[in-house]
Design an enzyme around this catalytic site. Sequence first.
Site, PDB file in Angstrom:
ATOM      1  N   VAL A   1     -60.359  62.017 -18.760  1.00  0.00           N
ATOM      2  CA  VAL A   1     -60.142  60.771 -19.482  1.00  0.00           C
ATOM      3  C   VAL A   1     -59.909  59.668 -18.454  1.00  0.00           C
ATOM      4  O   VAL A   1     -59.020  59.781 -17.610  1.00  0.00           O
ATOM      5  CB  VAL A   1     -58.933  60.867 -20.436  1.00  0.00           C
ATOM      6  CG1 VAL A   1     -58.736  59.557 -21.190  1.00  0.00           C
ATOM      7  CG2 VAL A   1     -59.112  62.022 -21.403  1.00  0.00           C
ATOM      8  N   CYS A   2     -60.703  58.599 -18.522  1.00  0.00           N
ATOM      9  CA  CYS A   2     -60.552  57.460 -17.616  1.00  0.00           C
ATOM     10  C   CYS A   2     -60.646  57.936 -16.167  1.00  0.00           C
ATOM     11  O   CYS A   2     -61.607  58.561 -15.776  1.00  0.00           O
ATOM     12  CB  CYS A   2     -59.238  56.740 -17.908  1.00  0.00           C
ATOM     13  SG  CYS A   2     -59.103  55.112 -17.107  1.00  0.00           S
ATOM     14  N   ALA A   3     -59.610  57.657 -15.352  1.00  0.00           N
ATOM     15  CA  ALA A   3     -59.629  58.053 -13.941  1.00  0.00           C
ATOM     16  C   ALA A   3     -59.626  59.555 -13.767  1.00  0.00           C
ATOM     17  O   ALA A   3     -59.871  60.052 -12.662  1.00  0.00           O
ATOM     18  CB  ALA A   3     -58.428  57.441 -13.215  1.00  0.00           C
ATOM     19  N   GLY A   4     -59.363  60.300 -14.840  1.00  0.00           N
ATOM     20  CA  GLY A   4     -59.460  61.748 -14.757  1.00  0.00           C
ATOM     21  C   GLY A   4     -60.830  62.207 -14.306  1.00  0.00           C
ATOM     22  O   GLY A   4     -60.975  63.316 -13.759  1.00  0.00           O
TER      23      GLY A   4
ATOM     24  N   THR B   1     -66.534  56.460 -17.143  1.00  0.00           N
ATOM     25  CA  THR B   1     -65.105  56.202 -17.012  1.00  0.00           C
ATOM     26  C   THR B   1     -64.839  54.793 -17.515  1.00  0.00           C
ATOM     27  O   THR B   1     -65.744  54.113 -18.010  1.00  0.00           O
ATOM     28  CB  THR B   1     -64.648  56.388 -15.552  1.00  0.00           C
ATOM     29  OG1 THR B   1     -63.221  56.323 -15.481  1.00  0.00           O
ATOM     30  CG2 THR B   1     -65.236  55.305 -14.646  1.00  0.00           C
TER      31      THR B   1
END
Length: 313
Positions: free
Chosen positions: A101-104, A121
């Site tokens: 998720v996002c920066a994940g 992202t």
Amino acid sequence: MPRVVFLLVPRVHLLDVAGPAQVFSTADDLGHPYTLTYVAEEPEVATVQGLVLRTETAWPSLAPDDLIVVPGWRGPTRPASAGTLRRLRDHHASGGTVAGVCAGADALGRAGLLDGRRCTTHHTVQDELARLHPRAEVVKDALYVEDDRIVTSAGVAGGIDAALHLVAARHGPRAAGEAARAMLVHMHRDGTAEQVSPLLRWRSHVDETVHRLQDLIETRFAERLPLRLLAEATGCSERTVTRLFSRATGLTPLAYQTALRLERAGHLLERGATAETAARAVGFEDARALRRLRARPGRTMHSKEASWTQAHP
């Protein structure tokens, strides 16, 4: 019972964790069992928002049906140790699904899971993800992307969309719809939906006259709005309206109105409306113009592309 393991790192975003967790928890409440586990390299993880989360440091045994989710974080935090990244690789190699998720997505990239795969992202860090992982194909302005059991999402509320997508893939669209309704999520957005709504995308300027024009167009986007009406509403000439609007947003008033119509039509189509019904609801005479505009790459009309013929067939 499938397990969802959330890998948390320091300065994790709370909603990146809570949004997907709520989806799977709600699915569990509705009869689609999931066990949620939170792991980290330390027993406590501080979120960006200030809440400290208690976690497990020992990983559970994972099966191919299980899912690992890596929520996003803020700042220069390195996502995880080499051993933890190896766990991501091993789970995927065994047939499991890994989501970022996002920066994940960066953690997935550091684990080598983005090489040769499509991913996305948050729009503010897409270029950085592409720079850090040049072998990945970063898809711009998508809510989520799935490629060979690697799922990446835009983050924040986009993590909810990705989680609903995973529920739909495992249990069918009805299960995802029931979860969305229980969470008061108005709709399950398709992964190709734009990250930023036209209602917000062109609102970063400081021209108050243009903001008033945008307010008017947003309120009456399904109506015919000739330049004469916009000029009268602001006390400007038609030429001034066009000049100010284009300078502040990069669009003509008509192109902006068309973008709003397309977004609303897309929402209606996703909720089961026919093309003809959606077209008429947003102000097109019939479905032909809607289909033509939606088929355009990017779907966003620029100033030179807009004409009254297209908007009002």
